[in-house]
Scaffold this motif. Structure first.
Motif, mmCIF file in Angstrom:
data_model
loop_
_atom_site.group_PDB
_atom_site.id
_atom_site.type_symbol
_atom_site.label_atom_id
_atom_site.label_comp_id
_atom_site.label_asym_id
_atom_site.label_seq_id
_atom_site.Cartn_x
_atom_site.Cartn_y
_atom_site.Cartn_z
ATOM 1 N N ASN A 255 109.507 23.822 69.049
ATOM 2 C CA ASN A 255 109.979 25.258 68.708
ATOM 3 C C ASN A 255 111.143 25.197 67.761
ATOM 4 O O ASN A 255 112.139 24.712 68.152
ATOM 5 C CB ASN A 255 110.124 26.095 69.963
ATOM 6 C CG ASN A 255 110.393 27.576 69.568
ATOM 7 O OD1 ASN A 255 111.620 27.611 69.233
ATOM 8 N ND2 ASN A 255 109.481 28.327 70.014
ATOM 9 N N VAL B 271 100.722 29.690 76.237
ATOM 10 C CA VAL B 271 101.722 30.401 77.081
ATOM 11 C C VAL B 271 101.278 30.709 78.322
ATOM 12 O O VAL B 271 101.767 30.426 79.233
ATOM 13 C CB VAL B 271 102.695 31.227 76.093
ATOM 14 C CG1 VAL B 271 103.633 31.811 76.995
ATOM 15 C CG2 VAL B 271 103.336 30.600 75.008
ATOM 16 N N ILE C 208 114.616 31.370 74.922
ATOM 17 C CA ILE C 208 113.473 31.149 74.220
ATOM 18 C C ILE C 208 112.519 30.305 75.314
ATOM 19 O O ILE C 208 111.422 30.293 75.288
ATOM 20 C CB ILE C 208 113.602 30.301 73.166
ATOM 21 C CG1 ILE C 208 114.369 31.072 71.968
ATOM 22 C CG2 ILE C 208 112.399 29.592 72.345
ATOM 23 C CD1 ILE C 208 114.908 30.421 70.685
ATOM 24 N N GLU D 48 110.842 32.145 77.774
ATOM 25 C CA GLU D 48 109.865 32.938 77.402
ATOM 26 C C GLU D 48 108.442 32.190 77.038
ATOM 27 O O GLU D 48 107.461 32.582 77.187
ATOM 28 C CB GLU D 48 109.994 33.720 75.900
ATOM 29 C CG GLU D 48 109.223 34.409 75.264
ATOM 30 C CD GLU D 48 108.649 35.536 76.092
ATOM 31 O OE1 GLU D 48 107.317 35.887 75.714
ATOM 32 O OE2 GLU D 48 109.231 36.147 76.861
ATOM 33 N N GLU D 49 108.752 30.842 76.461
ATOM 34 C CA GLU D 49 107.764 30.106 76.270
ATOM 35 C C GLU D 49 107.407 29.222 77.315
ATOM 36 O O GLU D 49 105.946 28.596 77.101
ATOM 37 C CB GLU D 49 108.021 28.959 75.111
ATOM 38 C CG GLU D 49 108.417 29.926 73.730
ATOM 39 C CD GLU D 49 107.174 30.542 72.976
ATOM 40 O OE1 GLU D 49 106.209 29.549 72.914
ATOM 41 O OE2 GLU D 49 107.179 31.367 72.846
ATOM 42 N N TRP E 282 106.778 19.577 73.628
ATOM 43 C CA TRP E 282 106.832 20.899 73.180
ATOM 44 C C TRP E 282 107.739 20.969 71.944
ATOM 45 O O TRP E 282 108.529 20.121 71.762
ATOM 46 C CB TRP E 282 107.573 21.736 74.371
ATOM 47 C CG TRP E 282 107.677 23.212 74.041
ATOM 48 C CD1 TRP E 282 106.964 24.301 73.735
ATOM 49 C CD2 TRP E 282 108.953 23.769 73.912
ATOM 50 N NE1 TRP E 282 107.542 25.393 73.336
ATOM 51 C CE2 TRP E 282 108.577 24.976 73.538
ATOM 52 C CE3 TRP E 282 110.294 23.542 73.894
ATOM 53 C CZ2 TRP E 282 109.719 26.201 73.465
ATOM 54 C CZ3 TRP E 282 111.361 24.351 73.905
ATOM 55 C CH2 TRP E 282 111.133 25.707 73.488
ATOM 56 N N PRO F 119 107.851 25.967 78.455
ATOM 57 C CA PRO F 119 107.537 24.632 78.182
ATOM 58 C C PRO F 119 107.845 23.927 79.815
ATOM 59 O O PRO F 119 107.305 22.680 79.585
ATOM 60 C CB PRO F 119 108.257 24.147 77.217
ATOM 61 C CG PRO F 119 109.506 24.988 77.488
ATOM 62 C CD PRO F 119 109.101 26.511 77.910
ATOM 63 N N CYS G 144 102.202 20.322 76.246
ATOM 64 C CA CYS G 144 102.085 21.626 75.500
ATOM 65 C C CYS G 144 101.271 21.339 74.140
ATOM 66 O O CYS G 144 100.750 21.993 73.427
ATOM 67 C CB CYS G 144 103.341 22.175 74.880
ATOM 68 S SG CYS G 144 104.096 22.774 76.496
#
Length: 577
Positions: free
Chosen positions: A500, A331, A529, A532-533, A498, A535, A323
């Motif tokens: 977040n 994304v 999460i 949605e992301e 990654w 990774p 990432c």
């Protein structure tokens, strides 16, 4: 204070017990390590005649099962050391669990249960834990296992173990004996997960006297624990041999025997070539193995000499996009990878179908998983058309399908790493053309583990094929995706590099949250999460298998355990010939 005990001590009901220990975590294991889990599909044979049976169970009575016979366990890889505090590979766990034990064990319902401990209590905010040890337990060298030995072990783990963070070792303020068999652990902040984490095999108790006497040879020529078997010898490249510890009588209540193991000796034989291990199991001297390649499962199941136990487990195959790279920092590009992958096809080519497709790396078998339905709704389905749309949205274009996409004069080229391990190699070879069909230019490199890790540590990868095991959702999320676990020489296993902040905070809060319902919801929100992301790109979960000769009995005594055969201990107590 919350009190907990076993045997004749004070007991608490299941609801109260879970409220205090909650859903915790345990260690995870990288690709390149061998693990297993499954449910019984065969019917083990039982030896002994009418005079050797227990009238209550109509099976052979425990004492008559004991013999001087040697049980041979086949392994695909060999450990570097047998010191539980200095290694985190399942090849080591399989052996170490025969002779060394943690303070707690997971019972068949998955609850942490006192083992070498008889009672324990925690204060209201779970920042202090007081333990009382079982009396009468000795190490194989004759030394008494007491509070002084337990404290010594926990301090050694805090200083030396690569997985010390699993017990939040850096926040421990005090580990101190308060009597011959009493000690306590105190933390700066609440850590309600401690009892569950103390079931981890890496935190097994070893003899302080043996460590001090052996020095650097501990874990090599000398290893001493409290388990049902004791270390005998290590013939490098061939086998590790352990022999029955006849003084052992503190086995778990849910086993058919609390005394020494049934066989007199166990040999853990090293057979790195997959076909050789299969042949040794079906027609050779190996009696059982959970290390046989999954592609041989059906052959073993159908062979006249062998049987197979099988079950879906938490270990999974997935992709890690870097990432931090220019390609996968977006994304939409990461989601395009997930949409491009046909999970069923990869599973068939990698493990001959011995697995199940997943949409979330916290599989339905993990604790506090979102479950298959919500994971599938939130995750990305196999949809090459949608993958192409996402890449178009991100500015990566081409004029026809399968043509390499470009943006601002730069091709969509990626360096894709996978291991030389056969199943990982097959997975990488299956995934690469799927990505090429949606417009990636894929440079697939098949690397030996050490070379691969060095390249990943230097950030040279764009995409990495990975497999990671574990039993608890929180543990998987923390190790694979928390920003503190970016992969380096001293940290593992966030290979996606990654980060977040919201995700990290949820994981951090969960480790100190005393309310199990809040912990469970935090873990689920962290999964949302991650989905949605994107990774990581989930592909499939592995079946775990245990193949064994027809003459091996006792398999049905332990296959019901939630984590078999990752929980090695039951097997060493129960199997006989």
């Amino acid at each position: 204070m919350a009190k907990h005990a076993k045997k004749d001590g004070e007991r608490v009901d299941r609801r109260s017990y879970l409220r205090h220990i909650g859903a915790g975590a345990t260690s995870v294991v990288l690709a390149g390590c061998t693990g297993g889990d499954g449910s019984e599909t065969g019917s083990p044979t039982t030896s002994g005649g009418p005079d050797d049976t227990d009238p209550d169970t109509e099976t052979q009575a425990p004492d008559t099962k004991r013999s001087d016979e040697t049980l041979v366990i086949g392994m695909a890889s060999a450990p570097d050391t047998l010191d539980p505090h200095n290694i985190n590979r399942l090849s080591a766990q399989e052996i170490i669990s025969s002779f060394a034990e943690p303070l707690f064990r997971d019972n068949p319902e998955g609850e942490p249960t006192p083992h070498l401990v008889s009672e324990w209590e925690q204060n209201e905010d779970a920042s202090r834990f007081d333990f009382v040890l079982e009396e009468g337990i000795t190490f194989h060298d004759g030394e008494t296992f007491d509070a002084e030995a337990a404290v010594w072990n926990l301090k050694r783990i805090r200083e030396n173990s690569s997985v010390a963070s699993d017990i939040s070792a850096s926040t421990i303020t005090t580990v101190e004996a308060t009597g011959d068999y009493e000690f306590y652990v105190e933390y700066e902040d609440p850590f309600p997960l401690l009892p569950r984490r103390l079931t981890i095999w890496n935190f097994s108790m070893v003899s302080p006297a043996a460590v001090e006497e052996a020095g650097e040879e501990f874990g090599q020529s000398t290893v001493v624990g409290t388990g049902p078997y004791q270390f005998d010898s290590w013939n490098r490249g061939t086998a590790v041999t352990v022999t029955r510890f006849d003084d052992y009588d503190w086995g778990a209540d849910w086993l058919t025997t609390q005394g020494p193991g049934y066989v007199g000796e166990i040999q853990f034989e090293h057979h790195p070539e997959g076909s050789t291990l299969r042949n040794e199991l079906t027609n050779g001297d190996v009696h059982g193995s959970k290390s046989v390649q999954l592609s041989y499962a059906k052959e073993i199941e159908n062979h006249e000499n062998t049987q197979l136990a099988r079950k879906e487990f938490t270990r999974q195959s997935y992709l890690c996009p870097n990432c931090q790279s220019s390609t996968f920092s977006e994304v939409d590009v990461r989601k395009a990878v997930v949409h491009a992958i046909n999970k069923e096809a990869v599973m068939r080519s990698t493990v001959s179908g011995e697995g199940y497709p997943i949409w979330n790396c916290v599989t339905p078998n993990h604790s506090n998983s979102l479950g298959e339905k919500e994971s599938k709704e939130l995750g990305q389905q196999f949809n090459p058309k949608r993958a192409r749309e996402l890449l178009e949205n991100a500015g990566w274009t081409n004029s026809q399908q399968s043509e390499v996409r470009s943006r601002d004069g730069e091709d969509l080229s990626i360096d894709f790493f996978t291991y030389t391990i056969e199943r990982e190699k097959r997975a990488g070879r299956a995934v690469a053309p799927m990505l090429e069909r949606v417009g990636f230019d894929v440079n697939l490199e098949i690397l030996e583990a050490g070379t691969l890790y060095n390249k990943v540590e230097s950030g040279e990868h764009d995409l990495l094929m990975m497999a990671l095991g574990g039993t608890y959702g929180l543990s998987w999320l923390e190790n694979a995706l928390h920003s503190s676990r970016w992969f380096t020489e001293d940290s593992c296993c966030n290979f996606s590099i990654w980060e977040n902040e919201e995700f990290d905070q949820l994981i951090d809060d969960t480790k100190s949250e005393p309310d199990p319902e809040v912990r469970a919801e935090n873990v689920k929100q962290a999964q949302r999460i991650a989905l949605e992301e994107a990774p990581v790109a989930p592909i499939f979960g592995y079946n775990k298998i245990f193949g064994y000769k027809n003459e091996v009995s006792g398999v049905d005594n332990w296959t019901e355990h939630a984590w078999w055969p990752v929980e090695q201990y039951d097997r060493y107590m129960e199997l006989f010939l």
